[in-house]
Write an enzyme that holds these catalytic residues in place. Structure first.
Site, PDB file in Angstrom:
ATOM      1  N   ALA A 270       0.841  -1.201   0.000  1.00 21.97           N
ATOM      2  CA  ALA A 270       0.000   0.000   0.000  1.00 21.97           C
ATOM      3  C   ALA A 270       0.874   1.248   0.000  1.00 21.97           C
ATOM      4  CB  ALA A 270      -0.933  -0.013   1.206  1.00 21.97           C
ATOM      5  N   GLU A 271       1.948   1.230   0.781  1.00 19.43           N
ATOM      6  CA  GLU A 271       2.895   2.348   0.770  1.00 19.43           C
ATOM      7  C   GLU A 271       4.327   1.853   0.901  1.00 19.43           C
ATOM      8  OE1 GLU A 271      -0.441   5.041   0.952  1.00 19.43           O
ATOM      9  OE2 GLU A 271      -0.072   3.277   2.183  1.00 19.43           O
ATOM     10  N   THR A 272       5.212   2.557   0.212  1.00 15.16           N
ATOM     11  CA  THR A 272       6.643   2.454   0.439  1.00 15.16           C
ATOM     12  C   THR A 272       7.109   3.803   0.975  1.00 15.16           C
ATOM     13  OG1 THR A 272       7.004   0.801  -1.291  1.00 15.16           O
ATOM     14  CG2 THR A 272       8.904   2.122  -0.623  1.00 15.16           C
TER      15      THR A 272
ATOM     16  N   HIS B 199       0.457   4.570   8.687  1.00 15.36           N
ATOM     17  CA  HIS B 199       1.058   3.270   9.011  1.00 15.36           C
ATOM     18  C   HIS B 199       2.506   3.189   8.534  1.00 15.36           C
ATOM     19  CE1 HIS B 199       0.347   1.812   4.843  1.00 15.36           C
ATOM     20  NE2 HIS B 199       1.167   0.831   5.154  1.00 15.36           N
TER      21      HIS B 199
END
Length: 268
Positions: free
Chosen positions: A43-45, A72
């Site tokens: 979802a995110e880096t 997060h």
């Protein structure tokens, strides 16, 4: 490049929300960081660069785009610093596109994160929009709709939120009113004050397992409705995750744990 994959808002690996974390001596070209985020397919880096003692610049990328706020992946970045790179620190300050974010060591392994609150406003869209939202998600229409960074839908029954199969056709409906993400929420059960889920398919995230930025909206929203300052929240995605949320007015305080899943190296 060194890489860590950390499950945030999780008591053990394979729970909560996974984020890839990559420390850099200096930020790479934006296009390259986007390619890496797409390759990681989380979802995110998060990428961060040290600017001083306990101070870092921090950026977040979904598989499709750079975003302004990601809770997060901020928590996961702090975990990597506290546990792997700078264990002497007790507090970390991240400079971001959403201002300064602060993460501190809490009690019993909790990480405590201060984020800007995101108050809701009444939604002033078309009268049939709630019906469209419900149909897109395959459930009854929301009781109320609100606007913030994301569209916010309120239902009465947490079982309806848990029963949403997937993001369905919500991306198409969100585009009609120029949103790219939606928070769905309801009063909690089983000891939780409220539950939620989050969908952002146009950013390459059909469903985010646990969403810090959504709780910058939900904490103040539910604190006002319930007359409580500190609330226990559950994001009821298939992976699921717990958050302890405190309304501090202009700031939202989120506390949770992280679990290390993987560390490795990227060769480019």
């Amino acid at each position: 490049m060194k890489l860590w994959q950390v499950d945030a808002f999780a008591n053990k690996p394979l729970e909560g929300n996974p984020a890839a974390v990559i420390p850099l001596a200096a930020f790479s070209e934006t296009g390259l960081m986007q390619q890496i985020a797409r390759e990681n397919n989380q979802a995110e880096t998060a990428f961060f660069v040290q600017t001083g003692e306990g101070q870092y610049d921090l950026r977040w990328f979904t598989p499709e785009a750079e975003v302004d706020l990601c809770g997060h992946a901020t928590l996961a970045s702090a975990y990597v610093l506290f546990e792997e790179l700078a264990p002497e620190l007790s507090q970390i300050r991240f400079a971001t596109r959403s201002g300064e974010l602060i993460v501190s060591r809490g009690e019993d392994g909790l990480l405590v994160m201060s984020l800007p609150s995101d108050p809701v406003q009444p939604f002033n869209g078309p009268k049939d929009y709630a019906d469209k939202v419900g149909a897109a998600l395959g459930i009854a229409p929301p009781k109320e709709l609100y606007s913030a960074r994301y569209l916010v839908g309120l239902w009465d029954d947490p079982k309806l939120i848990c029963g949403i199969k997937d993001c369905g056709e919500i991306a198409r409906v969100l585009r009609e009113e120029y949103f790219w993400g939606m928070v769905v929420t309801a009063p909690g059960d089983e000891g939780y004050d409220f539950v939620s889920r989050f969908f952002a398919p146009d950013k390459g995230v059909p469903e985010d397992p646990v969403t810090g930025s959504a709780h910058c909206i939900l904490t103040q929203f539910w604190a006002t409705r319930l007359g409580k300052k500190t609330l226990k929240a559950r994001q009821v995605s298939p992976r699921g995750g717990d958050l302890l949320c405190t309304d501090e007015g202009a700031r939202t305080i989120l506390a949770g744990r992280c679990a290390l899943y993987m560390k490795g190296e990227i060769f480019l």
